[in-house]
Each structure stands twice: as C-alpha cells, then as structure tokens.
Design a protein around this motif. Structure first.
Motif, PDB file in Angstrom:
ATOM      1  N   PHE A   1       2.142  31.169  44.026  1.00 29.80           N
ATOM      2  CA  PHE A   1       1.846  31.235  45.617  1.00 29.80           C
ATOM      3  C   PHE A   1       1.271  29.662  45.720  1.00 29.80           C
ATOM      4  O   PHE A   1       1.759  28.849  46.794  1.00 29.80           O
ATOM      5  N   THR A   2       0.713  28.873  44.875  1.00 32.60           N
ATOM      6  CA  THR A   2       0.073  27.623  44.962  1.00 32.60           C
ATOM      7  C   THR A   2       1.413  26.639  44.950  1.00 32.60           C
ATOM      8  O   THR A   2       1.272  25.828  45.835  1.00 32.60           O
ATOM      9  N   ALA A   3       2.282  27.040  44.280  1.00 30.41           N
ATOM     10  CA  ALA A   3       3.535  26.023  44.280  1.00 30.41           C
ATOM     11  C   ALA A   3       4.223  26.270  45.285  1.00 30.41           C
ATOM     12  O   ALA A   3       4.586  24.952  46.151  1.00 30.41           O
ATOM     13  N   TRP A   4       4.452  27.309  45.851  1.00 31.79           N
ATOM     14  CA  TRP A   4       5.085  27.499  47.017  1.00 31.79           C
ATOM     15  C   TRP A   4       4.555  27.021  48.178  1.00 31.79           C
ATOM     16  O   TRP A   4       5.090  26.371  49.105  1.00 31.79           O
ATOM     17  N   PHE A   5       3.043  27.032  48.352  1.00 34.25           N
ATOM     18  CA  PHE A   5       2.392  26.487  49.597  1.00 34.25           C
ATOM     19  C   PHE A   5       2.503  25.083  49.281  1.00 34.25           C
ATOM     20  O   PHE A   5       2.664  24.446  50.267  1.00 34.25           O
ATOM     21  N   ASP A   6       2.302  24.446  48.365  1.00 33.28           N
ATOM     22  CA  ASP A   6       2.285  23.071  48.098  1.00 33.28           C
ATOM     23  C   ASP A   6       3.646  22.466  48.431  1.00 33.28           C
ATOM     24  O   ASP A   6       3.691  21.272  49.196  1.00 33.28           O
ATOM     25  N   TYR A   7       4.796  23.262  48.427  1.00 36.66           N
ATOM     26  CA  TYR A   7       6.128  22.706  48.842  1.00 36.66           C
ATOM     27  C   TYR A   7       6.245  22.759  50.294  1.00 36.66           C
ATOM     28  O   TYR A   7       6.617  21.821  50.872  1.00 36.66           O
ATOM     29  N   GLN A   8       5.765  23.762  50.935  1.00 33.85           N
ATOM     30  CA  GLN A   8       5.694  23.934  52.228  1.00 33.85           C
ATOM     31  C   GLN A   8       4.733  22.900  52.830  1.00 33.85           C
ATOM     32  O   GLN A   8       4.902  22.311  53.985  1.00 33.85           O
ATOM     33  N   TRP A   9       3.690  22.619  52.270  1.00 32.83           N
ATOM     34  CA  TRP A   9       2.673  21.630  52.943  1.00 32.83           C
ATOM     35  C   TRP A   9       3.325  20.116  53.043  1.00 32.83           C
ATOM     36  O   TRP A   9       3.329  19.595  53.794  1.00 32.83           O
ATOM     37  N   PHE A  10       4.081  19.980  51.674  1.00 33.25           N
ATOM     38  CA  PHE A  10       4.702  18.816  51.551  1.00 33.25           C
ATOM     39  C   PHE A  10       5.857  18.549  52.827  1.00 33.25           C
ATOM     40  O   PHE A  10       6.072  17.585  53.245  1.00 33.25           O
ATOM     41  N   LYS A  11       6.489  19.625  52.810  1.00 31.59           N
ATOM     42  CA  LYS A  11       7.698  19.612  53.920  1.00 31.59           C
ATOM     43  C   LYS A  11       7.062  19.536  55.287  1.00 31.59           C
ATOM     44  O   LYS A  11       7.519  18.808  56.003  1.00 31.59           O
ATOM     45  N   ALA A  12       6.019  19.941  55.258  1.00 29.44           N
ATOM     46  CA  ALA A  12       5.407  19.728  56.932  1.00 29.44           C
ATOM     47  C   ALA A  12       5.010  18.463  57.246  1.00 29.44           C
ATOM     48  O   ALA A  12       4.656  18.066  58.363  1.00 29.44           O
ATOM     49  N   ALA A  13       4.662  17.682  56.095  1.00 27.97           N
ATOM     50  CA  ALA A  13       4.200  16.217  56.163  1.00 27.97           C
ATOM     51  C   ALA A  13       5.524  15.282  56.607  1.00 27.97           C
ATOM     52  O   ALA A  13       5.061  14.257  57.231  1.00 27.97           O
ATOM     53  N   ARG A  14       6.516  15.730  56.615  1.00 28.18           N
ATOM     54  CA  ARG A  14       7.701  14.830  56.997  1.00 28.18           C
ATOM     55  C   ARG A  14       8.091  14.464  58.516  1.00 28.18           C
ATOM     56  O   ARG A  14       7.830  15.420  59.329  1.00 28.18           O
TER      57      ARG A  14
END
Length: 192
Positions: free
Chosen positions: A179-192
């Motif tokens: 879940f942490t990896a999934w969330f970190d990926y979503q967090w990264f995508k939202a920064a673009r």
C-alpha cells in the motif's frame, strides 16, 4: 459491587449485565456499519469508528474524497490531540464535489502552519464517476498499520447509506509495504 457500578459483560449482544446497551468500540479487524447499528439497537462510541486509532497514531496517509469543513475540523482536533501525528493525503476533487474553495484554502493554511505535519496533493477527476474510494493507512507509534477502505469521503464522518460497506483491518508487513508503494506512486503522479 455498589449500585453505581456496572460490570460490562457484552456476551456479543452489546449490553452490560443489566441489559443497558453500550456503545460499540470495535477493535480491528471489523466492518461497519454492523447489523446491530443498522437495526438501531446499538451505536458506535465514536465518529468515525476508527477515531481512537488516529489518536494513538504517528501517521495517516492515503486517498480521500469529499472533504468538507467537518473533516477539516476533525483534522484540527486530531492534530491538537496528538502532537506527533502527520497526515499525507491525496485529495480527490471532482465536478460538484462537496470540497469547497474555502475548505481547500483551509487545508492549504494547515499545510503551511503545521511544519510539514500536513501534506496534501490534489487528485482532480474529470467526472464524478471517477471518484476513488477513500483508502488510508493509520500507522501506530510501533509502526504497525491499520487499513481503512471506504466508499464514503470526509474521513467517514457523515452518514453513509446502509448498503455501503466500510472495512478496517490490520496490515501485515507485506500489505503495508504494498500500500505504501502504491500510495507513493499515486503521490508522485499527482505532483506532475
């Protein structure tokens, strides 16, 4: 035992030894609302049901939608009650969502005033149907995680329909990492 003391003996029916209904404070894992709440015979001790877990947490991170002034006040209460708590939220916004510009300004103020205790990124959705479920992890001081998965937004503070199922369960190390990896990926995508 004197007349002012009651021994709690729930026997699975949510009542003390003299038959008085007691508010439910479920321990993870659980789902809500459970049938005794649905039929009106019992109620929960707190709103949201997982409230006490956040009081003892060091972090809450995940995806949330439909944040309102009620949820913003809840954030303030949690931050004041627990000085170690950090929040990292991906807030989904969508057409006609209840998250107002005032709530977004208030959230920005909390981000700027809390020395990195509150971090938020917006996750704009073009259609209401694209609204994600709310899912977040409550991380205890020991590092163990508890997942909350819910169709409702605003930290599950409002009324939910009877057919809406919410889940709260402990994570093992593998699920917590996933879940942490999934969330970190979503967090990264939202920064673009």
């Amino acid at each position: 035992m004197n007349g002012n003391q009651r021994k709690l003996d729930l026997n699975g029916d949510g009542r003390d030894e003299v038959g008085v209904p007691q508010p439910l404070s479920p321990e993870s894992p659980y789902l809500w609302p459970e049938t005794r709440v649905l039929n009106g015979s019992l109620s929960y001790a707190s709103n949201p049901v997982f409230d006490s877990a956040v009081d003892k947490a060091k972090a809450v991170f995940g995806v949330l939608h439909s944040l309102t002034d009620v949820g913003l006040s809840w954030i303030d209460t949690k931050l004041n009650k627990n000085p170690n708590l950090k929040l990292r939220l991906l807030l989904a916004v969508y057409p006609a969502c209840p998250t107002s510009s005032d709530v977004l300004r208030g959230l920005l103020e909390r981000c700027n005033q809390t020395n990195d205790r509150v971090r938020v990124r917006l996750h704009p959705r073009s259609r209401t149907e694209d609204r994600p479920s709310s899912n977040f992890c409550i991380v205890s001081e020991s590092g163990s995680g508890t997942m909350v998965v819910s169709p409702t937004g605003d930290f599950c503070l409002g009324e939910s329909r009877n057919e809406q199922l919410h889940l709260c369960f402990p994570t093992d190390a593998a699920l917590h990492q996933q879940f942490t990896a999934w969330f970190d990926y979503q967090w990264f995508k939202a920064a673009r």
